[in-house]
Design a protein around this motif. Structure first.
Motif, PDB file in Angstrom:
ATOM      1  N   GLU A 104       0.828  -1.203   0.000  1.00  0.00           N
ATOM      2  CA  GLU A 104       0.000   0.000   0.000  1.00  0.00           C
ATOM      3  C   GLU A 104       0.864   1.256   0.000  1.00  0.00           C
ATOM      4  OE1 GLU A 104      -2.898   2.726  -0.146  1.00  0.00           O
ATOM      5  OE2 GLU A 104      -3.022   0.579  -0.585  1.00  0.00           O
ATOM      6  N   THR A 105       1.956   1.233   0.751  1.00  0.00           N
ATOM      7  CA  THR A 105       2.866   2.377   0.748  1.00  0.00           C
ATOM      8  C   THR A 105       3.444   2.610  -0.640  1.00  0.00           C
ATOM      9  OG1 THR A 105       3.455   1.990   3.071  1.00  0.00           O
ATOM     10  CG2 THR A 105       4.967   3.338   1.769  1.00  0.00           C
ATOM     11  N   THR A 106       3.835   1.532  -1.309  1.00  0.00           N
ATOM     12  CA  THR A 106       4.389   1.655  -2.660  1.00  0.00           C
ATOM     13  C   THR A 106       3.346   2.185  -3.633  1.00  0.00           C
ATOM     14  OG1 THR A 106       5.975  -0.135  -2.269  1.00  0.00           O
ATOM     15  CG2 THR A 106       5.458   0.387  -4.558  1.00  0.00           C
ATOM     16  N   ARG A 107       2.137   1.628  -3.594  1.00  0.00           N
ATOM     17  CA  ARG A 107       1.084   2.090  -4.508  1.00  0.00           C
ATOM     18  C   ARG A 107       0.754   3.560  -4.269  1.00  0.00           C
ATOM     19  NH1 ARG A 107      -1.188  -3.219  -3.829  1.00  0.00           N
ATOM     20  NH2 ARG A 107      -2.346  -2.480  -2.009  1.00  0.00           N
ATOM     21  N   SER A 108       0.630   3.946  -3.007  1.00  0.00           N
ATOM     22  CA  SER A 108       0.296   5.337  -2.694  1.00  0.00           C
ATOM     23  C   SER A 108       1.413   6.280  -3.128  1.00  0.00           C
ATOM     24  CB  SER A 108       0.041   5.486  -1.188  1.00  0.00           C
ATOM     25  OG  SER A 108      -1.076   4.726  -0.780  1.00  0.00           O
ATOM     26  N   THR A 109       2.657   5.849  -2.939  1.00  0.00           N
ATOM     27  CA  THR A 109       3.792   6.685  -3.331  1.00  0.00           C
ATOM     28  C   THR A 109       3.821   6.899  -4.837  1.00  0.00           C
ATOM     29  OG1 THR A 109       5.087   5.889  -1.436  1.00  0.00           O
ATOM     30  CG2 THR A 109       6.303   6.891  -3.267  1.00  0.00           C
ATOM     31  N   LEU A 110       3.640   5.838  -5.599  1.00  0.00           N
ATOM     32  CA  LEU A 110       3.639   5.962  -7.061  1.00  0.00           C
ATOM     33  C   LEU A 110       2.479   6.842  -7.533  1.00  0.00           C
ATOM     34  CD1 LEU A 110       4.467   2.254  -7.974  1.00  0.00           C
ATOM     35  CD2 LEU A 110       5.983   4.228  -8.233  1.00  0.00           C
ATOM     36  N   ARG A 111       1.347   6.717  -6.871  1.00  0.00           N
ATOM     37  CA  ARG A 111       0.190   7.545  -7.234  1.00  0.00           C
ATOM     38  C   ARG A 111       0.475   9.019  -6.942  1.00  0.00           C
ATOM     39  NH1 ARG A 111      -3.247   4.438  -5.208  1.00  0.00           N
ATOM     40  NH2 ARG A 111      -3.294   5.309  -3.106  1.00  0.00           N
ATOM     41  N   GLU A 112       1.104   9.301  -5.811  1.00  0.00           N
ATOM     42  CA  GLU A 112       1.418  10.686  -5.475  1.00  0.00           C
ATOM     43  C   GLU A 112       2.467  11.265  -6.426  1.00  0.00           C
ATOM     44  OE1 GLU A 112       2.461  10.914  -1.363  1.00  0.00           O
ATOM     45  OE2 GLU A 112       0.411  10.550  -0.661  1.00  0.00           O
ATOM     46  N   ILE A 113       3.445  10.464  -6.816  1.00  0.00           N
ATOM     47  CA  ILE A 113       4.432  10.942  -7.790  1.00  0.00           C
ATOM     48  C   ILE A 113       3.742  11.334  -9.088  1.00  0.00           C
ATOM     49  CG2 ILE A 113       6.356  10.212  -9.263  1.00  0.00           C
ATOM     50  CD1 ILE A 113       7.404   8.574  -6.909  1.00  0.00           C
ATOM     51  N   GLN A 114       2.817  10.495  -9.532  1.00  0.00           N
ATOM     52  CA  GLN A 114       2.087  10.793 -10.764  1.00  0.00           C
ATOM     53  C   GLN A 114       1.246  12.056 -10.619  1.00  0.00           C
ATOM     54  OE1 GLN A 114      -0.889   7.877 -11.862  1.00  0.00           O
ATOM     55  NE2 GLN A 114      -0.749   8.407 -14.022  1.00  0.00           N
ATOM     56  N   ASN A 115       0.604  12.224  -9.470  1.00  0.00           N
ATOM     57  CA  ASN A 115      -0.275  13.378  -9.270  1.00  0.00           C
ATOM     58  C   ASN A 115       0.498  14.682  -9.110  1.00  0.00           C
ATOM     59  OD1 ASN A 115      -2.505  11.691  -9.376  1.00  0.00           O
ATOM     60  ND2 ASN A 115      -2.675  11.485  -7.152  1.00  0.00           N
ATOM     61  N   PHE A 116       1.660  14.624  -8.473  1.00  0.00           N
ATOM     62  CA  PHE A 116       2.397  15.849  -8.169  1.00  0.00           C
ATOM     63  C   PHE A 116       3.360  16.267  -9.272  1.00  0.00           C
ATOM     64  CE2 PHE A 116       1.917  14.563  -3.455  1.00  0.00           C
ATOM     65  CZ  PHE A 116       0.655  15.139  -3.417  1.00  0.00           C
ATOM     66  N   ALA A 117       3.678  15.374 -10.191  1.00  0.00           N
ATOM     67  CA  ALA A 117       4.580  15.740 -11.286  1.00  0.00           C
ATOM     68  C   ALA A 117       3.840  16.653 -12.261  1.00  0.00           C
ATOM     69  CB  ALA A 117       5.080  14.492 -11.996  1.00  0.00           C
ATOM     70  N   PRO A 118       4.296  17.885 -12.459  1.00  0.00           N
ATOM     71  CA  PRO A 118       3.580  18.813 -13.346  1.00  0.00           C
ATOM     72  C   PRO A 118       3.713  18.403 -14.812  1.00  0.00           C
ATOM     73  CG  PRO A 118       5.642  19.781 -12.619  1.00  0.00           C
ATOM     74  CD  PRO A 118       5.501  18.484 -11.873  1.00  0.00           C
ATOM     75  N   LYS A 119       2.688  18.718 -15.578  1.00  0.00           N
ATOM     76  CA  LYS A 119       2.699  18.383 -17.005  1.00  0.00           C
ATOM     77  C   LYS A 119       3.336  19.479 -17.853  1.00  0.00           C
ATOM     78  CE  LYS A 119       0.294  14.643 -16.155  1.00  0.00           C
ATOM     79  NZ  LYS A 119       0.233  14.778 -14.685  1.00  0.00           N
ATOM     80  N   ASP A 120       3.402  20.706 -17.312  1.00  0.00           N
ATOM     81  CA  ASP A 120       3.881  21.843 -18.098  1.00  0.00           C
ATOM     82  C   ASP A 120       5.279  22.303 -17.708  1.00  0.00           C
ATOM     83  OD1 ASP A 120       3.043  22.612 -15.591  1.00  0.00           O
ATOM     84  OD2 ASP A 120       2.265  24.558 -16.241  1.00  0.00           O
ATOM     85  N   ARG A 121       5.900  21.636 -16.759  1.00  0.00           N
ATOM     86  CA  ARG A 121       7.237  22.014 -16.300  1.00  0.00           C
ATOM     87  C   ARG A 121       8.048  20.757 -16.029  1.00  0.00           C
ATOM     88  NH1 ARG A 121       5.981  24.693 -10.974  1.00  0.00           N
ATOM     89  NH2 ARG A 121       4.070  23.463 -11.193  1.00  0.00           N
ATOM     90  N   PRO A 122       9.367  20.875 -16.055  1.00  0.00           N
ATOM     91  CA  PRO A 122      10.184  19.700 -15.721  1.00  0.00           C
ATOM     92  C   PRO A 122      10.119  19.399 -14.227  1.00  0.00           C
ATOM     93  CG  PRO A 122      11.587  21.610 -16.076  1.00  0.00           C
ATOM     94  CD  PRO A 122      10.199  22.027 -16.460  1.00  0.00           C
ATOM     95  N   SER A 123      10.411  18.169 -13.885  1.00  0.00           N
ATOM     96  CA  SER A 123      10.460  17.766 -12.478  1.00  0.00           C
ATOM     97  C   SER A 123      11.537  16.707 -12.310  1.00  0.00           C
ATOM     98  CB  SER A 123       9.105  17.221 -12.007  1.00  0.00           C
ATOM     99  OG  SER A 123       8.762  16.043 -12.714  1.00  0.00           O
TER     100      SER A 123
END
Length: 238
Positions: A104-123
């Motif tokens: 669950e920690t791994t799934r939540s972490t990957l989901r948060e990375i996807q959600n917080f990575a901006p689409k219009d700027r580098p990260s």
């Protein structure tokens, strides 16, 4: 002869573990097969061996499936060393509850990375190599699920300290002197770090840190100055 064989197989490793280090159940694998063989031998010598075998399987299943919830103190970082706490912690480490927690920690972490990575700027992702009290998704797991993503890793448990830039199974850069991470002049840093740790608090003291439960982020603007975290200078210059 058999006794000597098992002695040589088991005892040296147990002595090393008792005197030096045991950090995870996997570190005891050298003795698991031998102990299973010895356990099978003991059961085979009992008159009621079928009953003993069934009872041992039942007890193992009960502990693995968390049939009886372990005391809350098993997850208390302030618990003191004792045989009782070692048994409680070891039981949880070998249970399905631990497996589900890690998943669950791994799934939540990957989901948060996807959600917080901006689409219009580098990260980019900056992480550390180890945790102190609370497990978080290690970069080795992250690079498997995010094969195109670069991870900057602060190797703070090595001497001398260094920073590595890793993508999948490639080490793209490794820096010791100077300890610095060059980043973009505008974008977002995703911090994959132990929540609530001293490192987390250090970052929060020098960056406007936001995020979720396992992943945090700070935005870099053209006006952002260089800053230092745990001896590593992070410089917006790309």
């Amino acid at each position: 002869m058999i006794v000597a064989f098992f002695f040589i197989w088991i005892i040296p490793g147990l002595i090393v573990q008792a005197m030096v280090h045991v950090d995870a159940p996997g570190h005891t694998l050298h003795s698991v097969a031998a102990l299973c063989v010895l356990g099978g031998y003991v059961l085979s010598r009992l008159h009621a061996r079928e009953f003993a075998l069934g009872a041992s399987l039942l007890v193992n299943a009960i502990f693995f499936l968390d049939f009886f919830p372990l005391p809350a103190a098993v997850n208390d970082p302030n618990r003191t060393p004792s045989i009782k706490n070692a048994i409680l912690f070891g039981s949880f480490e070998a249970s399905i509850g631990q497996v589900r927690y890690l998943d669950e920690t791994t799934r939540s972490t990957l989901r948060e990375i996807q959600n917080f990575a901006p689409k219009d700027r580098p990260s980019l992702i900056i992480t550390t190599d180890a945790y102190v009290d609370q497990w978080f998704m290690n970069w080795r797991i992250g690079r498997y699920y995010l094969p195109e993503q670069d991870f900057w890793i602060l190797q703070n448990n090595t001497k001398p300290n260094r920073v590595d830039r890793v993508r999948r199974d490639l080490v793209l850069e490794s820096r010791e002197t100077p300890l610095e991470i060059p980043i973009f002049r505008e974008g977002r840093i995703l911090w994959l770090i132990e929540p609530g740790s001293a490192f987390h608090k250090h970052i929060a003291a020098v960056q406007n840190l936001m995020g979720g439960k396992y992943v945090f982020y700070s935005d870099i603007t053209p006006d952002s100055p260089p800053f230092t975290i745990d001896g590593v200078q992070i410089i917006p210059k790309l």
